[in-house]
Design a protein around this motif. Sequence first.
Motif, PDB file in Angstrom:
ATOM      1  N   GLY A 212     -14.580  -6.012   9.521  1.00 49.08           N
ATOM      2  CA  GLY A 212     -13.716  -6.212  10.683  1.00 49.08           C
ATOM      3  C   GLY A 212     -12.309  -5.698  10.439  1.00 49.08           C
ATOM      4  N   PRO A 213     -11.338  -6.169  11.247  1.00 46.70           N
ATOM      5  CA  PRO A 213      -9.983  -5.602  11.212  1.00 46.70           C
ATOM      6  C   PRO A 213      -9.347  -5.592   9.816  1.00 46.70           C
ATOM      7  CG  PRO A 213     -10.210  -7.123  13.035  1.00 46.70           C
ATOM      8  CD  PRO A 213     -11.499  -7.193  12.274  1.00 46.70           C
ATOM      9  N   GLU A 214      -9.618  -6.639   9.003  1.00 49.07           N
ATOM     10  CA  GLU A 214      -8.988  -6.684   7.670  1.00 49.07           C
ATOM     11  C   GLU A 214      -9.450  -5.511   6.815  1.00 49.07           C
ATOM     12  OE1 GLU A 214     -10.351  -9.516   8.879  1.00 49.07           O
ATOM     13  OE2 GLU A 214      -8.518 -10.669   9.293  1.00 49.07           O
ATOM     14  N   ALA A 215     -10.780  -5.326   6.785  1.00 42.75           N
ATOM     15  CA  ALA A 215     -11.308  -4.234   5.958  1.00 42.75           C
ATOM     16  C   ALA A 215     -10.893  -2.881   6.533  1.00 42.75           C
ATOM     17  CB  ALA A 215     -12.828  -4.345   5.888  1.00 42.75           C
ATOM     18  N   TRP A 216     -10.902  -2.773   7.872  1.00 40.37           N
ATOM     19  CA  TRP A 216     -10.525  -1.484   8.468  1.00 40.37           C
ATOM     20  C   TRP A 216      -9.074  -1.155   8.169  1.00 40.37           C
ATOM     21  CZ3 TRP A 216     -12.976  -3.220  13.691  1.00 40.37           C
ATOM     22  CH2 TRP A 216     -14.366  -3.064  13.602  1.00 40.37           C
ATOM     23  N   ARG A 217      -8.224  -2.204   8.144  1.00 41.04           N
ATOM     24  CA  ARG A 217      -6.817  -1.921   7.863  1.00 41.04           C
ATOM     25  C   ARG A 217      -6.664  -1.231   6.502  1.00 41.04           C
ATOM     26  NH1 ARG A 217      -1.530  -5.761   8.444  1.00 41.04           N
ATOM     27  NH2 ARG A 217      -2.620  -7.273   7.166  1.00 41.04           N
ATOM     28  N   ILE A 218      -7.460  -1.692   5.528  1.00 39.20           N
ATOM     29  CA  ILE A 218      -7.373  -1.078   4.200  1.00 39.20           C
ATOM     30  C   ILE A 218      -7.856   0.380   4.265  1.00 39.20           C
ATOM     31  CG2 ILE A 218      -8.161  -1.177   1.794  1.00 39.20           C
ATOM     32  CD1 ILE A 218      -6.620  -3.675   2.464  1.00 39.20           C
ATOM     33  N   TRP A 219      -9.052   0.576   4.833  1.00 42.40           N
ATOM     34  CA  TRP A 219      -9.567   1.953   4.883  1.00 42.40           C
ATOM     35  C   TRP A 219      -8.662   2.841   5.720  1.00 42.40           C
ATOM     36  CZ3 TRP A 219     -12.270   2.926   1.003  1.00 42.40           C
ATOM     37  CH2 TRP A 219     -13.299   2.100   0.547  1.00 42.40           C
ATOM     38  N   ASN A 220      -8.161   2.302   6.818  1.00 40.89           N
ATOM     39  CA  ASN A 220      -7.241   3.054   7.671  1.00 40.89           C
ATOM     40  C   ASN A 220      -6.019   3.500   6.913  1.00 40.89           C
ATOM     41  OD1 ASN A 220      -7.894   3.647  10.223  1.00 40.89           O
ATOM     42  ND2 ASN A 220      -6.546   2.148  11.186  1.00 40.89           N
ATOM     43  N   SER A 221      -5.455   2.555   6.200  1.00 43.32           N
ATOM     44  CA  SER A 221      -4.220   2.847   5.481  1.00 43.32           C
ATOM     45  C   SER A 221      -4.479   3.901   4.397  1.00 43.32           C
ATOM     46  CB  SER A 221      -3.692   1.536   4.910  1.00 43.32           C
ATOM     47  OG  SER A 221      -2.867   1.771   3.845  1.00 43.32           O
ATOM     48  N   ILE A 222      -5.669   3.836   3.801  1.00 43.41           N
ATOM     49  CA  ILE A 222      -6.008   4.823   2.777  1.00 43.41           C
ATOM     50  C   ILE A 222      -6.163   6.216   3.395  1.00 43.41           C
ATOM     51  CG2 ILE A 222      -7.860   5.547   1.211  1.00 43.41           C
ATOM     52  CD1 ILE A 222      -8.286   2.608   0.513  1.00 43.41           C
ATOM     53  N   TYR A 223      -6.961   6.297   4.456  1.00 40.40           N
ATOM     54  CA  TYR A 223      -7.225   7.627   5.019  1.00 40.40           C
ATOM     55  C   TYR A 223      -6.032   8.177   5.792  1.00 40.40           C
ATOM     56  CZ  TYR A 223     -12.176   7.186   3.900  1.00 40.40           C
ATOM     57  OH  TYR A 223     -13.360   7.065   3.229  1.00 40.40           O
ATOM     58  N   GLU A 224      -5.433   7.282   6.568  1.00 37.80           N
ATOM     59  CA  GLU A 224      -4.449   7.799   7.498  1.00 37.80           C
ATOM     60  C   GLU A 224      -3.112   8.084   6.822  1.00 37.80           C
ATOM     61  OE1 GLU A 224      -2.366   6.461  11.515  1.00 37.80           O
ATOM     62  OE2 GLU A 224      -4.223   5.448  10.989  1.00 37.80           O
ATOM     63  N   GLU A 225      -2.707   7.169   5.939  1.00 39.49           N
ATOM     64  CA  GLU A 225      -1.374   7.339   5.367  1.00 39.49           C
ATOM     65  C   GLU A 225      -1.407   7.892   3.959  1.00 39.49           C
ATOM     66  OE1 GLU A 225       0.386   3.446   5.708  1.00 39.49           O
ATOM     67  OE2 GLU A 225      -0.556   3.307   7.694  1.00 39.49           O
ATOM     68  N   ASN A 226      -2.565   7.809   3.314  1.00 38.50           N
ATOM     69  CA  ASN A 226      -2.553   8.140   1.894  1.00 38.50           C
ATOM     70  C   ASN A 226      -3.651   9.097   1.486  1.00 38.50           C
ATOM     71  OD1 ASN A 226      -0.416   6.332   0.723  1.00 38.50           O
ATOM     72  ND2 ASN A 226      -1.614   4.880   1.933  1.00 38.50           N
ATOM     73  N   CYS A 227      -4.066   9.929   2.375  1.00 38.56           N
ATOM     74  CA  CYS A 227      -5.193  10.784   1.996  1.00 38.56           C
ATOM     75  C   CYS A 227      -4.999  12.214   2.467  1.00 38.56           C
ATOM     76  CB  CYS A 227      -6.480  10.184   2.552  1.00 38.56           C
ATOM     77  SG  CYS A 227      -7.923  10.668   1.657  1.00 38.56           S
ATOM     78  N   PHE A 228      -3.769  12.603   2.699  1.00 41.56           N
ATOM     79  CA  PHE A 228      -3.474  13.946   3.200  1.00 41.56           C
ATOM     80  C   PHE A 228      -4.322  14.232   4.434  1.00 41.56           C
ATOM     81  CE2 PHE A 228      -3.278  14.401  -1.526  1.00 41.56           C
ATOM     82  CZ  PHE A 228      -1.911  14.547  -1.639  1.00 41.56           C
ATOM     83  N   LYS A 229      -4.638  13.193   5.191  1.00 43.85           N
ATOM     84  CA  LYS A 229      -5.651  13.390   6.220  1.00 43.85           C
ATOM     85  C   LYS A 229      -5.044  13.146   7.585  1.00 43.85           C
ATOM     86  CE  LYS A 229      -9.847  13.889   7.677  1.00 43.85           C
ATOM     87  NZ  LYS A 229      -9.338  14.512   8.882  1.00 43.85           N
ATOM     88  N   PRO A 230      -4.780  14.191   8.327  1.00 42.66           N
ATOM     89  CA  PRO A 230      -4.194  13.953   9.642  1.00 42.66           C
ATOM     90  C   PRO A 230      -5.252  13.441  10.605  1.00 42.66           C
ATOM     91  CG  PRO A 230      -4.577  16.296   9.306  1.00 42.66           C
ATOM     92  CD  PRO A 230      -5.135  15.576   8.121  1.00 42.66           C
ATOM     93  N   TYR A 231      -5.304  12.125  10.824  1.00 43.12           N
ATOM     94  CA  TYR A 231      -6.164  11.696  11.932  1.00 43.12           C
ATOM     95  C   TYR A 231      -5.773  10.359  12.518  1.00 43.12           C
ATOM     96  CZ  TYR A 231      -9.855   9.045   9.332  1.00 43.12           C
ATOM     97  OH  TYR A 231     -10.600   8.195   8.591  1.00 43.12           O
ATOM     98  N   SER A 232      -6.200  10.157  13.774  1.00 48.12           N
ATOM     99  CA  SER A 232      -5.606   9.068  14.537  1.00 48.12           C
ATOM    100  C   SER A 232      -6.293   7.734  14.270  1.00 48.12           C
ATOM    101  CB  SER A 232      -5.732   9.406  16.013  1.00 48.12           C
ATOM    102  OG  SER A 232      -7.094   9.482  16.314  1.00 48.12           O
ATOM    103  N   VAL A 233      -5.524   6.674  14.472  1.00 50.81           N
ATOM    104  CA  VAL A 233      -6.020   5.336  14.188  1.00 50.81           C
ATOM    105  C   VAL A 233      -6.906   4.849  15.320  1.00 50.81           C
ATOM    106  CG1 VAL A 233      -5.306   3.024  13.514  1.00 50.81           C
ATOM    107  CG2 VAL A 233      -3.699   4.931  13.358  1.00 50.81           C
ATOM    108  N   LYS A 234      -8.099   4.534  14.999  1.00 47.84           N
ATOM    109  CA  LYS A 234      -8.993   3.881  15.964  1.00 47.84           C
ATOM    110  C   LYS A 234      -9.703   2.790  15.182  1.00 47.84           C
ATOM    111  CE  LYS A 234      -9.341   7.147  19.451  1.00 47.84           C
ATOM    112  NZ  LYS A 234      -9.851   8.476  19.141  1.00 47.84           N
ATOM    113  N   ARG A 235     -10.146   1.807  15.848  1.00 51.69           N
ATOM    114  CA  ARG A 235     -10.888   0.773  15.122  1.00 51.69           C
ATOM    115  C   ARG A 235     -12.269   0.629  15.691  1.00 51.69           C
ATOM    116  NH1 ARG A 235      -6.458  -3.213  12.845  1.00 51.69           N
ATOM    117  NH2 ARG A 235      -5.070  -1.522  12.330  1.00 51.69           N
TER     118      ARG A 235
END
Length: 389
Positions: free
Chosen positions: A125-148
């Motif tokens: 759920g949202p807790e786990a997604w926040r971690i993966w989101n933060s990894i991919y979106e902000e810390n993975c050289f990966k330009p992509y938009s936040v969706k849950r």
Amino acid sequence: MTLNIQYYAQVNLNNACPFWTDHSQCGLKYCAVKPCTPGEVPEGLKSSSYKYSEAASQDIEECEKAEKLGAINGSLSDETRQALQEWKKHDDESDRFCMLDDEDSPESQYVDLLLNPERFTGYKGPEAWRIWNSIYEENCFKPYSVKRPLNPLASNSGLCVEKRAFFRLISGLHASINIHLSARYLLDENWFEMKWGHNVSEFQLRFDEELTEGEGPKRLRNLYYLYLIELRALAKILPYFERPAFHLYTGQRTQDNENKKLLLELLHLAKSFPLHFDETALFAGNNKEAMKLKEDFKLTFKNISRIMDCVECFKCRLWGKLQTQGLGSALKILFSERQIEAMPNTSNTNPSFQLSRQEIVSLFNAFGRISTSVRELENFRSLLSNLKQ
Ligand code: FAD
């Protein structure tokens, strides 16, 4: 082949999350981690000289103590003084791709990994997604938009080879975690027992080509990519462990010698694999641009290892930390070729390359996890083909 040196890990699961404060407390019972009582940890592991896994460590510790007391003076031999300087040179953060826990912190604990296996915990759920989101979106050289949940990963073309490699490593790690939770899923539970096993539909939801709109197979390819990188690191680190100066130390000499033999066999096996990954293609050239890219890569990876302190589920945090630290050790090895080659064969002192105990333990555990995932993939393939028949 089994190695019984790697079942105890020293971790600090109580580091504060450095990125956000609005944590919820994880109350899931399968997320609990059972740490060792002091009596359960082998004496040798607790001794601080084990920390560096080097015969020279006693000298170095003496130096460190002496220096703390302001006592660096003529009483230290030149050799010892040099050992101290060399150690310090390697004890800084600069070679590392990953944040390590402070083993001397009172919050640091020993955990018997066999008693705390990586498996389904119910963390989602949202807790786990926040971690993966933060990894991919902000810390993975990966330009992509936040969706849950996150959008399936769109094309990552346009990124340089190093940044694509980075993304593939993280995606491979994510795939590995999700394979483990599908392979050791809680299938049934009653007052007397819990039944853990393969959950094929959970696996399909995450990796089936149609159900994931084509993303599943890419995730699995990234899993193999991560496997090859870690395998390559094991092959490259062989000379470090082959030196007579390297000792395993748990306090039980016969077992330690036996384990060193097994460890070397394993590393020789890794070395005998044909070369499938050529790390020299990354950060090629000694120019400013390549150096800057490598620094960015390190910083970003360090950030990801810090995000692990934000994972609310302690069991997931434990294994997330171990696996990111292990990958960090593998990257450190891959990009330290010159230092590893320059290591003296016989001398006890001054190796030009060092791995701390935490780096070694996490390296082997991370490889244990990723190779188990590869094997589980085979199990899922045969379960799926049985279902089709
Ligand atoms: P998630 O796995 O949360 O993925 C979110 C989105 O990312 C997906 O919708 C998809 O678009 C994308 N995605 C999925 N896989 C990949 C991939 N391989 N590469 C690229 N993108 C991808 N749960 C457990 O039960 N046991 C554990 O031990 C465990 N450990 C965890 C460790 C960490 C560090 C984290 C952050 C989570 C862990 N979890 C664990 C939770 C688990 O990973 C999932 O987050 C959870 O099961 C919810 O899954 P989901 O289907 O919502 O998608």
